[in-house]
Structure formats: structure tokens, C-alpha cells
Design a protein around this motif. Sequence first.
Motif, PDB file in Angstrom:
ATOM      1  N   ARG A 187      -8.683  19.561  20.460  1.00  0.00           N
ATOM      2  CA  ARG A 187      -7.289  19.107  20.452  1.00  0.00           C
ATOM      3  C   ARG A 187      -6.501  19.738  21.596  1.00  0.00           C
ATOM      4  O   ARG A 187      -5.655  19.086  22.205  1.00  0.00           O
ATOM      5  CB  ARG A 187      -6.631  19.412  19.108  1.00  0.00           C
ATOM      6  CG  ARG A 187      -7.076  18.478  18.004  1.00  0.00           C
ATOM      7  CD  ARG A 187      -6.211  18.605  16.762  1.00  0.00           C
ATOM      8  NE  ARG A 187      -6.235  19.934  16.193  1.00  0.00           N
ATOM      9  CZ  ARG A 187      -7.093  20.367  15.274  1.00  0.00           C
ATOM     10  NH1 ARG A 187      -8.015  19.546  14.813  1.00  0.00           N
ATOM     11  NH2 ARG A 187      -7.026  21.590  14.804  1.00  0.00           N
ATOM     12  N   ALA A 217     -11.440  13.394  21.927  1.00  0.00           N
ATOM     13  CA  ALA A 217     -10.559  12.959  20.841  1.00  0.00           C
ATOM     14  C   ALA A 217     -11.312  12.907  19.521  1.00  0.00           C
ATOM     15  O   ALA A 217     -10.776  13.302  18.472  1.00  0.00           O
ATOM     16  CB  ALA A 217      -9.966  11.589  21.166  1.00  0.00           C
ATOM     17  N   TYR A 258     -10.141  14.948  16.309  1.00  0.00           N
ATOM     18  CA  TYR A 258      -9.430  14.172  15.287  1.00  0.00           C
ATOM     19  C   TYR A 258     -10.333  13.345  14.383  1.00  0.00           C
ATOM     20  O   TYR A 258      -9.852  12.445  13.699  1.00  0.00           O
ATOM     21  CB  TYR A 258      -8.416  13.247  15.963  1.00  0.00           C
ATOM     22  CG  TYR A 258      -7.303  14.013  16.620  1.00  0.00           C
ATOM     23  CD1 TYR A 258      -6.248  14.507  15.864  1.00  0.00           C
ATOM     24  CD2 TYR A 258      -7.318  14.271  17.977  1.00  0.00           C
ATOM     25  CE1 TYR A 258      -5.227  15.229  16.450  1.00  0.00           C
ATOM     26  CE2 TYR A 258      -6.305  14.994  18.577  1.00  0.00           C
ATOM     27  CZ  TYR A 258      -5.261  15.466  17.807  1.00  0.00           C
ATOM     28  OH  TYR A 258      -4.249  16.189  18.389  1.00  0.00           O
ATOM     29  N   ARG A 302      -9.212  12.882  10.869  1.00  0.00           N
ATOM     30  CA  ARG A 302      -7.992  12.097  10.624  1.00  0.00           C
ATOM     31  C   ARG A 302      -8.149  10.614  10.936  1.00  0.00           C
ATOM     32  O   ARG A 302      -7.415   9.792  10.398  1.00  0.00           O
ATOM     33  CB  ARG A 302      -6.847  12.627  11.470  1.00  0.00           C
ATOM     34  CG  ARG A 302      -6.405  14.009  11.100  1.00  0.00           C
ATOM     35  CD  ARG A 302      -5.224  14.408  11.933  1.00  0.00           C
ATOM     36  NE  ARG A 302      -4.888  15.805  11.705  1.00  0.00           N
ATOM     37  CZ  ARG A 302      -3.971  16.447  12.368  1.00  0.00           C
ATOM     38  NH1 ARG A 302      -3.294  15.834  13.305  1.00  0.00           N
ATOM     39  NH2 ARG A 302      -3.729  17.710  12.118  1.00  0.00           N
ATOM     40  N   ILE A 306     -10.514   5.716  17.380  1.00  0.00           N
ATOM     41  CA  ILE A 306     -10.464   6.593  18.552  1.00  0.00           C
ATOM     42  C   ILE A 306     -10.941   5.837  19.789  1.00  0.00           C
ATOM     43  O   ILE A 306     -10.329   5.933  20.863  1.00  0.00           O
ATOM     44  CB  ILE A 306     -11.283   7.875  18.303  1.00  0.00           C
ATOM     45  CG1 ILE A 306     -10.566   8.737  17.258  1.00  0.00           C
ATOM     46  CG2 ILE A 306     -11.503   8.647  19.587  1.00  0.00           C
ATOM     47  CD1 ILE A 306     -11.372   9.911  16.761  1.00  0.00           C
TER      48      ILE A 306
END
Length: 92
Positions: A9, A68, A72, A75, A81
Motif C-alpha cells: 500500500r 495493488a 488490497y 478488500r 483491481i
Amino acid sequence: MPELARVARALLIPVAVSIAWLSLKPLDPLADQDTGLLVWVANWALGDADQSDKVGHTLAYAALAFTAYLGYAHRMSALRILMLAFAYGAFL
């Protein structure tokens, strides 16, 4: 894994900014733009060494999507993505 996600991140914005800068900066016509590995991959995969810039773009956006995903994945789905990375590339 949480530590890896945190690092990913933190790296996501610098990777995205680097891709934007490299994609949008004008090429210097006097500079030697030949990057041997990309030319070899383009010749091997596409049969045309002049397409090395396409190989470079593909690798850059794959690196963006992978970063990414590492940051993530808990999430968002991998498909989302990938779609966001594609949209970012289309936006640029």
C-alpha cells in the motif's frame, strides 16, 4: 502477510506516479531508447522488435496491478483491481 500488504500500500502511489511520469514524458529523439531485454522480449513474443514500448507498458501496468493486489486483496477482488489498473492506463 499484513506487513507485506502495508508495504504494498505504501508503494502503490509511487509506482502509479512513476508510471504516469514515464508514460507521459516526451521521448528524447537524440537519446538511445534501445533497452535490450524489452527488445528481445518484443521480438520473441510479438515478432517485432519495434514493439518494445508495448512490452514495457505491459510490464509496468502488471507491476501496478500486482502491487495493488498485494495491498488490497483483502478488500477487493482481483478482477476489480485489474479493471482499475486498466482504467488508470486508459486515463493516461
